[in-house]
Design an enzyme around this catalytic site. Sequence first.
Site, PDB file in Angstrom:
ATOM      1  CG  ASN A  25      -1.936  11.253   6.491  1.00  0.00           C
ATOM      2  OD1 ASN A  25      -1.502  12.055   7.058  1.00  0.00           O
ATOM      3  ND2 ASN A  25      -2.076   9.445   6.802  1.00  0.00           N
ATOM      4  CE  LYS A  81       1.491   7.645   7.357  1.00  0.00           C
ATOM      5  NZ  LYS A  81       1.903   6.542   6.869  1.00  0.00           N
ATOM      6  CG  HIS A 115      -4.204   5.990   7.583  1.00  0.00           C
ATOM      7  ND1 HIS A 115      -3.676   5.194   7.589  1.00  0.00           N
ATOM      8  CD2 HIS A 115      -3.690   6.750   5.757  1.00  0.00           C
ATOM      9  CE1 HIS A 115      -2.673   5.334   7.264  1.00  0.00           C
ATOM     10  NE2 HIS A 115      -2.644   6.208   5.909  1.00  0.00           N
ATOM     11  CD  GLU A 118      -0.259   5.126  10.033  1.00  0.00           C
ATOM     12  OE1 GLU A 118      -0.750   6.007  10.040  1.00  0.00           O
ATOM     13  OE2 GLU A 118       0.478   5.035   8.579  1.00  0.00           O
ATOM     14  CD  GLU A 147      -2.900   5.052   1.991  1.00  0.00           C
ATOM     15  OE1 GLU A 147      -2.151   6.008   1.382  1.00  0.00           O
ATOM     16  OE2 GLU A 147      -3.049   4.816   3.316  1.00  0.00           O
ATOM     17  N   GLY A 201       4.527   3.517   4.486  1.00  0.00           N
ATOM     18  CA  GLY A 201       5.720   3.199   5.879  1.00  0.00           C
ATOM     19  C   GLY A 201       6.931   2.255   5.874  1.00  0.00           C
ATOM     20  CB  SER A 224       6.963   3.345  -0.154  1.00  0.00           C
ATOM     21  OG  SER A 224       7.065   2.486   1.340  1.00  0.00           O
TER      22      SER A 224
HETATM   23  P1  13P Z   1       4.458   6.650   3.578  1.00  0.00           P
HETATM   24  O1  13P Z   1       4.308   6.846   2.023  1.00  0.00           O
HETATM   25  O2  13P Z   1       4.940   7.043   4.547  1.00  0.00           O
HETATM   26  O3  13P Z   1       4.364   4.864   2.954  1.00  0.00           O
HETATM   27  O4  13P Z   1       2.485   6.144   4.040  1.00  0.00           O
HETATM   28  C1  13P Z   1       1.315   5.954   3.237  1.00  0.00           C
HETATM   29  C2  13P Z   1       0.477   6.579   3.579  1.00  0.00           C
HETATM   30  O5  13P Z   1       0.043   5.836   4.585  1.00  0.00           O
HETATM   31  C3  13P Z   1      -0.413   7.903   3.413  1.00  0.00           C
HETATM   32  O6  13P Z   1      -1.595   7.773   3.893  1.00  0.00           O
END
Ligand code: 13P
Length: 252
Positions: free
Chosen positions: A9, A11, A95, A97, A167, A173, A212
Site C-alpha cells: 500500500n 498510500k 483501511h 486511515e 491491521e 506506521g 510495520s
Molecule cells: P506500515 O507497513 O507502514 O506500518 O503500514 C501498514 C499499512 O497501513 C498497510 O496498509
Amino acid sequence: MRRSLVAGNWKMHGTRQSVETLLGGLNQQDWPEEVDLVIAPPALYIQQCREALEGSPVSLAGQSSATQAEPGALTGEVSPAQLRDAGCEYVLVGHSERRSLFGETDEMVCKKFAAALACGLRPILCVGETREQRDAGETAEVVGRQLQVVLESFGVGGLAQGVVAYEPVWAIGTGLTASPEEAQDVHSMIRGRLAMLDDEQARCVQIVYGGSVKADNAEALFAMPDIDGGLVGGASLNADEFGAIARAAGRA
Ligand code: 13P
C-alpha cells in the site's frame, strides 16, 4: 490450500519520477510463483504502473473506491468500475486511515465491499483495533464488529471472494509490529469466527497481516498458520524490501 498474498500500500506517496524508479526496481525482483502479488499505488499512477508492469505477476489495487459502482456526481471519488477499467484487480476497503481520518463507518465499508465485488474487484477488507481498544481487552469485539456487517450481507463465501487484512492500528506506521503470536491469536480468532458460520469457506479465506511488516520480521509472521501474507505500507516503497517480503511469503 490457501495461497499467500503480499500487497504493498503506497498510500499518498510518489511522483511520476519516483514511481518510475520504484517500478524499475520491482521489475528486477525475483517473484515467488506461489504468492499473489499486489501493489496499491495512488490512483493517479495506476496507468503508469499498469504499463510498466505489463507481463509481470504483480496485480494492481485501488487504495479506496466509492460506495457505488455506477457513475455519478461524487466529486473526487473513484468508482470501483473505474478501477477495474484502469486494470485493477483488487481494492482496499476500510483501511484504518479511511475509517479514522475520513469518517468511514462499517456501513460505508460494507457498501464499498459490495460495489467492489459487483465490479469484479477483490476487496481487501481491513480490520483492526486501536491501542486503547487492545488495552481494554476489546480486540475480538472490535474486529468481530468490523467483519460482522460484511458477513451479514455476504456470508463467509462472499468474504472469501475478497481478502481480510488484520491491521492493528497501533502497529501501522509506528515500527511497532504485533509479535507473530499476537497476530496469530487474532488471525485464528477471525478464522474461528468464520468457521462457526461456514467451516469449509473459512479455510479458504486469505487473512493477511499489516502493521510495520519489514523484510526482517516477515518470515516469522508468515510462518504462523493463519497468517497468509502481508499488507505492507512503508516497506513497499522500497522495491528490494518489498521483493524480500514477497519471497519470505513464498517460503512460508
Ligand atoms: P506500515 O507497513 O507502514 O506500518 O503500514 C501498514 C499499512 O497501513 C498497510 O496498509
